[in-house]
Design an enzyme around this catalytic site. Sequence first.
Site, short mmCIF file in Angstrom:
data_model
loop_
_atom_site.label_atom_id
_atom_site.label_comp_id
_atom_site.label_asym_id
_atom_site.label_seq_id
_atom_site.Cartn_x
_atom_site.Cartn_y
_atom_site.Cartn_z
N PHE A 353 0.72 -1.97 0.50
CA PHE A 353 0.06 0.07 0.00
C PHE A 353 0.51 1.11 0.07
CE2 PHE A 353 -2.75 -3.55 2.10
CZ PHE A 353 -3.99 -2.92 1.31
N ASP A 354 0.72 1.94 -1.17
CA ASP A 354 1.20 3.69 -0.73
C ASP A 354 0.75 4.45 0.58
OD1 ASP A 354 2.23 6.35 -0.89
OD2 ASP A 354 0.18 6.56 -2.59
N LYS A 355 0.82 4.58 1.17
CA LYS A 355 0.22 6.01 2.60
C LYS A 355 -0.51 6.77 2.55
CE LYS A 355 1.96 8.68 5.70
NZ LYS A 355 1.60 9.06 5.88
#
Length: 664
Positions: A353-355
């Site tokens: 996941f990108d944050k």
Amino acid sequence: MSRKLFYMVAHKEEDQTPDHHSISSHKTELFFALLSGIFLFTSFLMEQLIAFPTGVSLSGYIISYFFGGYFISMEASKKIIKGGFDIDFLMIAAAAGAAYIDKWPEGALLLFLFSLGHALEHYAMNKAKKSIEALGKLSPKTALLKKEGRLEEVAIKDLRITDIIVVKPNTKIAADGVIISGSSSVNQAPITGESIPVDKTFIADKTNVPSFDTIDKKHIVFTGTINGDSSLDVLVLKLSKDSTVSRLIKMVSEVETQKSPTQRLTKKFEEWYVPLVILVVVLLCFAYVIIDESFNSSLYRAITVLVAASPCALAISTPSAVLSGIARAAQKGVLIKGGKALENLGEITTIAFDKTGTLTEGKPKLTHIIPWNDFKESDFVQLVLEVESLSNHPLARAVAKDIKSQYHIEVANKATNVNAIQGKGIEATYLQEKVFIGNMKLMESASIDMDEVLVSKMEDLLKNGHTVMMVAFKNKIAGLISVMDTPRKTAASTLKRLKEIGIRRMIMLTGDHQNVGDAIAQQIGLTEARGNLLPEDKVAAIKSLLQHDGKIAMVGDGVNDAPAMALSTVSIAMGAAGSDVALETADVALMSDKMENLPFVIGLSRASKRVIKQNIWISLGVVVLLVPATILGLTNIGLAVAFHEGSTIVVVLNALRLLRFNSK
């Protein structure tokens, strides 16, 4: 499947309606199949129960042949001209052979059931495409153009960028654009799958409108969505052909070209299998030379084997399941670009996941206000608001906005002379006294004495991922404030659901400090967080994960981290509605900004994978059982036809179950 239907939907801007010629063709095919059955059974009854001359019943069988074989012959002839021999050719050959050995009832039964299977196959495909084709009906044909103070009804294809259209209450929105006047709730379900209308309001700065992709989504509207109870003025930012709905139609129309791994494997299997069947059948025609039987008996067995060995169910098993899965996803506001993405997603057990904007809201929120040295909280927040409201820094704007909403106070314009100090914070004058808001370095440079207890509180907040700012007034500490990009409300429950459905590793890849990543990972239940990553570091992380886990998905916004997402097995874009880049780059696009759709689409992919496997086993199982039985003479052509075409219908119905899929 009808490519023409998709082509017409994707390219007719003036009239975005389904191709009625193609639809009527499918209806005619079903009608012909039924007529074939009627003449078959009528002739059979006349032959068995009524003493009609043989020629009468034979005429009925011949008519049944015509109606049952018409569409199959058309398709087979087109492929033969191109040098291809497929299942349609095998069926025509089997029916012709049955007629040659005077087995007209069996040949007519074969063509009736095969043509019925064909018609049901097309019906299944059209049913699966129904939600996709409906996109073509979303756009209204006209819009109310605001011109020189009056309203003029114009065709949507005539709208130009920067035109202003008026959207009346409870009507469809005619263009992608930004609201410049009015507020309303908009039903975005046709595009994003959201069941609850979304509140929309006008943009404050109408003279300097940013690009469509960067505008806050509460200000933008999409073609085909439905306005609520208030009138809106919308500034058109995309032409009809470039609107989100038009791009969706075009992309879904291209799904057929992106074959799944199973589809490609099946196609290769058919390429060598069909010629092999033809060779075996030709050899069986001459079995009478070796064994003691007549030529007609050998020919009958060969034709029966031809029927039994034709992989009709296999040919439809994968595409019917893939299209049903993609259509079901579209109903829920998820665009899956082809069978490859659908199948790969079903095998994923690791997600990166990108944050920012994916696991978090993407906007800093005020998390702590701690007054110090006997400062009253009301005085402290007023001081902070006055100073921060003069700054254009994103953190300052976030602090000022949240103080206003949480404490219901407004700026009294008591602060002046704000000055940004690079890498440290800001200074200003408030009530003729100096104010400093920033980090420890700023306090040290201003010779402000630090309180060890407050420093300890600050360090605790920093460890938990907060960005902390000290506030000094009259040469002493007045308190501290902290902000943080907070996790989405649904993040923890979504990740928990992902674990329940078998996702073993969930990893955050972020450019933020490791403390920030660790803090958010702990809050929402990630298995791992990797911080301080540059874009090239994220690419390296994806490569490492691919080597370790084989296949991974990466979830992001489709704009940032594009190289890392492109490298992943399946890239998933959040909030893709309105984002051209996200729609272009992602394998899977969640049109709404709801990560809770992620477990649904992964569950759907796995269900599609199961259905594909079931269909392949059913179709191959029937062939494996029937072929030896027919070679050994244990079954006749009628029974072979019934089993063969029955398996095709079972496969189609099994695939259609995906249209009702719901995650538990």
